[in-house]
Write a protein that holds these residues in place. Structure first.
Motif, PDB file in Angstrom:
ATOM      1  N   ALA A 118      -5.255  61.936  87.957  1.00 54.60           N
ATOM      2  CA  ALA A 118      -6.040  63.061  86.916  1.00 54.60           C
ATOM      3  C   ALA A 118      -7.224  61.514  86.401  1.00 54.60           C
ATOM      4  N   ARG A 119      -7.181  61.256  86.051  1.00 54.78           N
ATOM      5  CA  ARG A 119      -7.555  59.664  85.067  1.00 54.78           C
ATOM      6  C   ARG A 119      -9.431  60.104  85.953  1.00 54.78           C
ATOM      7  N   ARG A 120      -8.991  59.592  87.201  1.00 52.97           N
ATOM      8  CA  ARG A 120      -9.854  58.828  87.814  1.00 52.97           C
ATOM      9  C   ARG A 120     -10.992  61.115  88.268  1.00 52.97           C
ATOM     10  N   ARG A 121     -10.436  61.707  88.241  1.00 46.88           N
ATOM     11  CA  ARG A 121     -11.091  62.811  88.379  1.00 46.88           C
ATOM     12  C   ARG A 121     -11.468  63.290  86.771  1.00 46.88           C
ATOM     13  N   GLY A 122     -11.443  62.289  85.518  1.00 55.27           N
ATOM     14  CA  GLY A 122     -12.244  62.593  84.097  1.00 55.27           C
ATOM     15  C   GLY A 122     -11.118  63.428  83.649  1.00 55.27           C
ATOM     16  N   ALA A 123      -9.691  63.534  83.529  1.00 57.94           N
ATOM     17  CA  ALA A 123      -9.292  64.479  83.046  1.00 57.94           C
ATOM     18  C   ALA A 123      -8.902  63.654  81.672  1.00 57.94           C
ATOM     19  N   ARG A 124      -8.373  63.921  80.101  1.00 56.66           N
ATOM     20  CA  ARG A 124      -7.652  63.016  79.515  1.00 56.66           C
ATOM     21  C   ARG A 124      -5.607  63.133  80.152  1.00 56.66           C
ATOM     22  N   VAL A 125      -5.370  62.355  79.943  1.00 55.89           N
ATOM     23  CA  VAL A 125      -4.009  62.061  80.808  1.00 55.89           C
ATOM     24  C   VAL A 125      -2.766  61.820  78.639  1.00 55.89           C
ATOM     25  N   ILE A 126      -2.069  62.743  78.915  1.00 53.82           N
ATOM     26  CA  ILE A 126      -0.518  62.401  77.747  1.00 53.82           C
ATOM     27  C   ILE A 126       0.532  62.314  78.965  1.00 53.82           C
ATOM     28  N   GLU A 127       0.467  60.784  78.939  1.00 56.98           N
ATOM     29  CA  GLU A 127       2.353  60.942  79.851  1.00 56.98           C
ATOM     30  C   GLU A 127       3.708  61.008  78.946  1.00 56.98           C
ATOM     31  N   LEU A 128       4.320  61.773  79.231  1.00 59.95           N
ATOM     32  CA  LEU A 128       5.908  62.047  78.620  1.00 59.95           C
ATOM     33  C   LEU A 128       6.859  60.947  79.440  1.00 59.95           C
ATOM     34  N   ARG A 129       7.684  60.616  78.749  1.00 62.99           N
ATOM     35  CA  ARG A 129       8.496  59.862  79.749  1.00 62.99           C
ATOM     36  C   ARG A 129       9.538  60.385  80.422  1.00 62.99           C
ATOM     37  N   VAL A 185      -4.526  66.701  80.916  1.00 67.91           N
ATOM     38  CA  VAL A 185      -2.964  66.734  82.278  1.00 67.91           C
ATOM     39  C   VAL A 185      -1.956  66.136  81.110  1.00 67.91           C
ATOM     40  N   VAL A 186      -1.194  67.113  81.291  1.00 63.04           N
ATOM     41  CA  VAL A 186       0.074  66.569  80.495  1.00 63.04           C
ATOM     42  C   VAL A 186       0.828  66.498  81.560  1.00 63.04           C
ATOM     43  N   ASP A 187       1.260  65.224  81.194  1.00 62.57           N
ATOM     44  CA  ASP A 187       2.781  64.634  82.615  1.00 62.57           C
ATOM     45  C   ASP A 187       3.873  64.449  82.760  1.00 62.57           C
ATOM     46  N   ASN A 188       5.063  65.138  83.312  1.00 67.39           N
ATOM     47  CA  ASN A 188       5.920  65.163  82.353  1.00 67.39           C
ATOM     48  C   ASN A 188       7.186  63.874  83.282  1.00 67.39           C
ATOM     49  N   GLY A 189       6.346  62.731  83.322  1.00 64.11           N
ATOM     50  CA  GLY A 189       6.719  61.667  84.026  1.00 64.11           C
ATOM     51  C   GLY A 189       7.284  61.771  84.979  1.00 64.11           C
ATOM     52  N   SER A 190       5.233  62.032  85.601  1.00 63.76           N
ATOM     53  CA  SER A 190       5.286  62.044  87.553  1.00 63.76           C
ATOM     54  C   SER A 190       6.377  60.432  88.328  1.00 63.76           C
ATOM     55  N   GLU A 191       6.815  60.953  89.358  1.00 63.60           N
ATOM     56  CA  GLU A 191       6.661  59.992  90.405  1.00 63.60           C
ATOM     57  C   GLU A 191       5.700  59.434  91.932  1.00 63.60           C
TER      58      GLU A 191
END
Length: 339
Positions: free
Chosen positions: A55-66, A42-48
């Motif tokens: 996503a992490r709880r669901r087992g996904a690897r998360v890439i956080e964008l600022r 899951v690539v997150d576009n700076g969600s609030e």
């Protein structure tokens, strides 16, 4: 692991921006696949919202964008991080049926396709097609084949395609190395069509697999007729032409280009979004020279572009004639057909 030596298997890449509930439904659907992906990114576009934690709880690897890098930027980061030979790119408002990935992968590997797309149904009415594969006219405007048509025989046949909608598609990671990543300056809106045109010009084709089915809510983040959506589409229609059309094609197709893009402005006017359309064209004018300087058509024989777009436009015409003309395409073909 060096480039080109990815492990067998599939990585699912899901761009997200403040879409916790939609993304969670998609992650559940991916976990329930008959052939689940090896990894979900899951690539997150700076969600609030709490998308990242979910996503992490669901087992996904998360890439956080600022910041919000748009769909194209987020998808590119996910593809870069994938460690498998195949990448499944999905909008977070898609819900694939349990055999979606298994059917796409089997068809793509058996046929040697570089990408495979699925039959997308409208979320609130599964008897309607939301989309299948993309087609592009000479004027720089695209149609998602089957959009809002009744599901039927026209959409039940597997076929070779040139333009993969990345709403829910399976792509060989190697393809991104060969033709380049998604055009991030497009943000969202025609970024997949532009990518598909690069693939077609380089000779890489794909497959439409109707047996692979997913439900698509459609433009859930902003909405189909949101001003920002129209502005970006209006801009990107012109920038696609700037990036890919040689000077000879600009002259030869000056009228289809003008007609296609002005007619789309009339559609925006009817929806109360004419200002957004104008802003998009103004942005394109400011960016036009830069896109021409780095144009990908240099070194590409114009005959190849002509063959691709004439075949694509002819398919738009045939499918529109078979399933009923949209007003936009009726007007476009009345003004430009055989010209």
């Amino acid at each position: 692991m060096v480039p080109g030596e990815e492990a067998a298997g599939v990585t699912a890449v899901v761009p997200n921006w403040n879409g916790r509930e939609r993304t969670e439904r998609l992650l559940e659907a991916l976990q329930a696949q008959s052939r689940p992906p090896e990894e979900v990114i899951v690539v997150d576009n700076g969600s609030e919202d709490d998308s990242v934690e979910m996503a992490r709880r669901r087992g996904a690897r998360v890439i956080e964008l600022r910041h919000n890098a748009g769909f194209a930027g987020a998808a590119n980061r996910g593809v870069e991080a994938a460690r498998t030979a195949w990448v499944a790119i999905l909008n977070n408002d898609v819900e694939p049926e349990p055999e979606w990935l298994e059917r796409l992968l089997a068809a793509a590997e058996q046929s040697g396709a570089w990408f495979a797309t699925s039959r997308l149904l409208v979320g609130r009415d599964r008897g309607l097609i939301e989309g299948t594969y993309d087609l592009l006219c000479r004027g720089g405007c695209a149609w998602r084949a089957g959009h809002r048509r009744a599901d039927g025989p026209e959409w039940a046949r597997m076929r070779r395609i040139r333009f993969p909608p990345l709403t829910a598609a399976l792509v060989r990671k190697e393809l991104f190395r060969r033709v380049g990543p998604l055009e991030e300056r497009f943000e969202f809106g025609l970024e997949d069509v532009e990518f598909g045109l690069r693939c077609a010009l380089a000779g890489y084709g794909g497959l439409y697999v109707p047996e692979a089915v997913a439900v698509h809510e459609g433009s859930a983040t902003l909405g189909v007729w949101h001003a920002d959506t129209i502005r970006r589409l209006s801009r990107n229609q012109a920038l696609l032409v700037a990036k890919h059309y040689p000077g000879r094609a600009l002259l030869e197709w000056a009228w289809p280009i003008t007609a296609a893009q002005l007619l789309w402005g009339l559609v925006a006017l009817r929806r109360g979004r004419f200002r957004a359309w104008l802003r998009g064209k103004w942005e394109a004018l400011r960016l036009w020279r830069g896109f021409r300087r780095e144009a990908t058509w240099r070194g590409t024989h114009p005959r190849r572009l002509r063959r691709i777009l004439r075949a694509s436009e002819a398919e738009i015409y045939q499918l529109q004639r078979q399933t009923g003309f949209d007003p936009y395409w009726r007007a476009y073909f009345a003004l430009t057909w055989l010209r």
